[in-house]
Design a protein around this motif. Structure first.
Motif, PDB file in Angstrom:
ATOM      1  N   VAL A 106       0.869  -1.172   0.000  1.00 35.11           N
ATOM      2  CA  VAL A 106       0.000   0.000   0.000  1.00 35.11           C
ATOM      3  C   VAL A 106       0.908   1.224   0.000  1.00 35.11           C
ATOM      4  N   VAL A 107       0.681   2.105  -0.970  1.00 33.32           N
ATOM      5  CA  VAL A 107       1.494   3.314  -1.136  1.00 33.32           C
ATOM      6  C   VAL A 107       0.572   4.521  -1.187  1.00 33.32           C
ATOM      7  N   LEU A 108       0.897   5.532  -0.388  1.00 33.76           N
ATOM      8  CA  LEU A 108       0.184   6.807  -0.459  1.00 33.76           C
ATOM      9  C   LEU A 108       0.975   7.718  -1.383  1.00 33.76           C
ATOM     10  N   ASP A 109       0.313   8.229  -2.417  1.00 32.86           N
ATOM     11  CA  ASP A 109       0.960   9.103  -3.398  1.00 32.86           C
ATOM     12  C   ASP A 109       0.242  10.450  -3.408  1.00 32.86           C
ATOM     13  N   LYS A 110       1.023  11.512  -3.261  1.00 32.61           N
ATOM     14  CA  LYS A 110       0.501  12.877  -3.373  1.00 32.61           C
ATOM     15  C   LYS A 110       1.323  13.572  -4.454  1.00 32.61           C
ATOM     16  N   PRO A 111       0.957  13.362  -5.729  1.00 36.22           N
ATOM     17  CA  PRO A 111       1.784  13.892  -6.818  1.00 36.22           C
ATOM     18  C   PRO A 111       1.921  15.413  -6.806  1.00 36.22           C
ATOM     19  N   GLN A 112       0.900  16.123  -6.361  1.00 41.30           N
ATOM     20  CA  GLN A 112       0.971  17.583  -6.332  1.00 41.30           C
ATOM     21  C   GLN A 112       2.003  18.073  -5.321  1.00 41.30           C
ATOM     22  N   GLN A 113       2.316  17.246  -4.317  1.00 41.51           N
ATOM     23  CA  GLN A 113       3.311  17.610  -3.306  1.00 41.51           C
ATOM     24  C   GLN A 113       4.628  16.855  -3.508  1.00 41.51           C
ATOM     25  N   LYS A 114       4.681  16.010  -4.552  1.00 39.01           N
ATOM     26  CA  LYS A 114       5.854  15.168  -4.821  1.00 39.01           C
ATOM     27  C   LYS A 114       6.208  14.331  -3.593  1.00 39.01           C
ATOM     28  N   TYR A 115       5.180  13.639  -3.074  1.00 37.04           N
ATOM     29  CA  TYR A 115       5.320  12.856  -1.847  1.00 37.04           C
ATOM     30  C   TYR A 115       4.805  11.444  -2.089  1.00 37.04           C
ATOM     31  N   ARG A 116       5.589  10.460  -1.692  1.00 32.49           N
ATOM     32  CA  ARG A 116       5.165   9.057  -1.715  1.00 32.49           C
ATOM     33  C   ARG A 116       5.605   8.401  -0.420  1.00 32.49           C
ATOM     34  N   ASN A 117       4.742   7.509   0.089  1.00 35.45           N
ATOM     35  CA  ASN A 117       5.076   6.804   1.319  1.00 35.45           C
ATOM     36  C   ASN A 117       4.590   5.365   1.236  1.00 35.45           C
ATOM     37  N   LEU A 118       5.475   4.425   1.544  1.00 37.02           N
ATOM     38  CA  LEU A 118       5.097   3.017   1.613  1.00 37.02           C
ATOM     39  C   LEU A 118       4.427   2.786   2.958  1.00 37.02           C
ATOM     40  N   THR A 119       3.130   2.500   2.924  1.00 35.50           N
ATOM     41  CA  THR A 119       2.352   2.318   4.139  1.00 35.50           C
ATOM     42  C   THR A 119       2.476   0.899   4.676  1.00 35.50           C
ATOM     43  N   SER A 120       2.419  -0.091   3.775  1.00 36.60           N
ATOM     44  CA  SER A 120       2.587  -1.485   4.200  1.00 36.60           C
ATOM     45  C   SER A 120       3.127  -2.318   3.039  1.00 36.60           C
ATOM     46  N   PHE A 121       3.779  -3.414   3.413  1.00 33.75           N
ATOM     47  CA  PHE A 121       4.367  -4.317   2.429  1.00 33.75           C
ATOM     48  C   PHE A 121       4.418  -5.685   3.078  1.00 33.75           C
ATOM     49  N   ARG A 122       3.746  -6.662   2.469  1.00 32.18           N
ATOM     50  CA  ARG A 122       3.774  -8.000   3.066  1.00 32.18           C
ATOM     51  C   ARG A 122       3.795  -9.078   1.992  1.00 32.18           C
ATOM     52  N   ASP A 123       4.427 -10.182   2.341  1.00 24.90           N
ATOM     53  CA  ASP A 123       4.507 -11.343   1.464  1.00 24.90           C
ATOM     54  C   ASP A 123       3.156 -12.047   1.500  1.00 24.90           C
ATOM     55  N   LEU A 124       2.638 -12.359   0.333  1.00 26.09           N
ATOM     56  CA  LEU A 124       1.347 -13.053   0.278  1.00 26.09           C
ATOM     57  C   LEU A 124       1.499 -14.558   0.436  1.00 26.09           C
ATOM     58  N   GLY A 125       2.740 -15.052   0.440  1.00 24.09           N
ATOM     59  CA  GLY A 125       2.954 -16.483   0.647  1.00 24.09           C
ATOM     60  C   GLY A 125       2.257 -17.317  -0.400  1.00 24.09           C
TER      61      GLY A 125
END
Length: 138
Positions: A106-125
């Motif tokens: 899950v990534v939050l992207d704010k292109p107007q502010q040139k901001y990206r943040n990885l909110t979560s990352f998990r292996d689906l197994g």
């Protein structure tokens, strides 16, 4: 019997028609989305979507000290908030195990502010002990 012109009634009618027109345009448009709702991403090869997937893998590698290699986005949804949340299923190779793994990011992207943040990352197994794919996608 004559019909009288009532400006308040006609103004009200025009406002209602305009609202209904704009509401139907939002539901039929690709670029506009309902705030808060998740909407499927139909073009998984869109450069923005691919960039989100690559960003998620790069950020995960940086923070978890792994060496995953991004391959592709296989599924995704977007959500309009104060920016855009992307929930994407990513295929990536892990140097230690040959078959590609599937991850949910899950990534939050704010292109107007040139901001990206990885909110979560998990292996689906997605691989069982025989190496067969059996995934539980969102």
């Amino acid at each position: 019997m004559a019909i009288k012109f009532n400006p308040i009634f006609w103004t009200f009618l025009v406002v209602v028609a305009t609202i209904l027109f704009h509401t139907s345009a939002v539901h039929g448009s690709r670029k506009e989305a309902l705030v808060g709702g998740w909407k499927p991403i139909t073009n998984l090869t869109d450069p923005v979507v691919v960039g989100i997937g690559q960003f998620a893998v790069d950020e995960h590698n940086l923070h978890a000290m792994t060496k995953l290699k991004f391959q592709q986005v296989t599924k995704g949804e977007s959500q309009v908030v104060a920016g855009i949340n992307y929930r994407v299923t990513i295929t990536a190779e892990d140097g230690d195990s040959p078959p590609p793994h599937h991850y949910l990011a899950v990534v939050l992207d704010k292109p107007q502010q040139k901001y990206r943040n990885l909110t979560s990352f998990r292996d689906l197994g997605c691989s069982d002990e025989k190496g067969e794919q059996k995934c539980s996608y969102v």
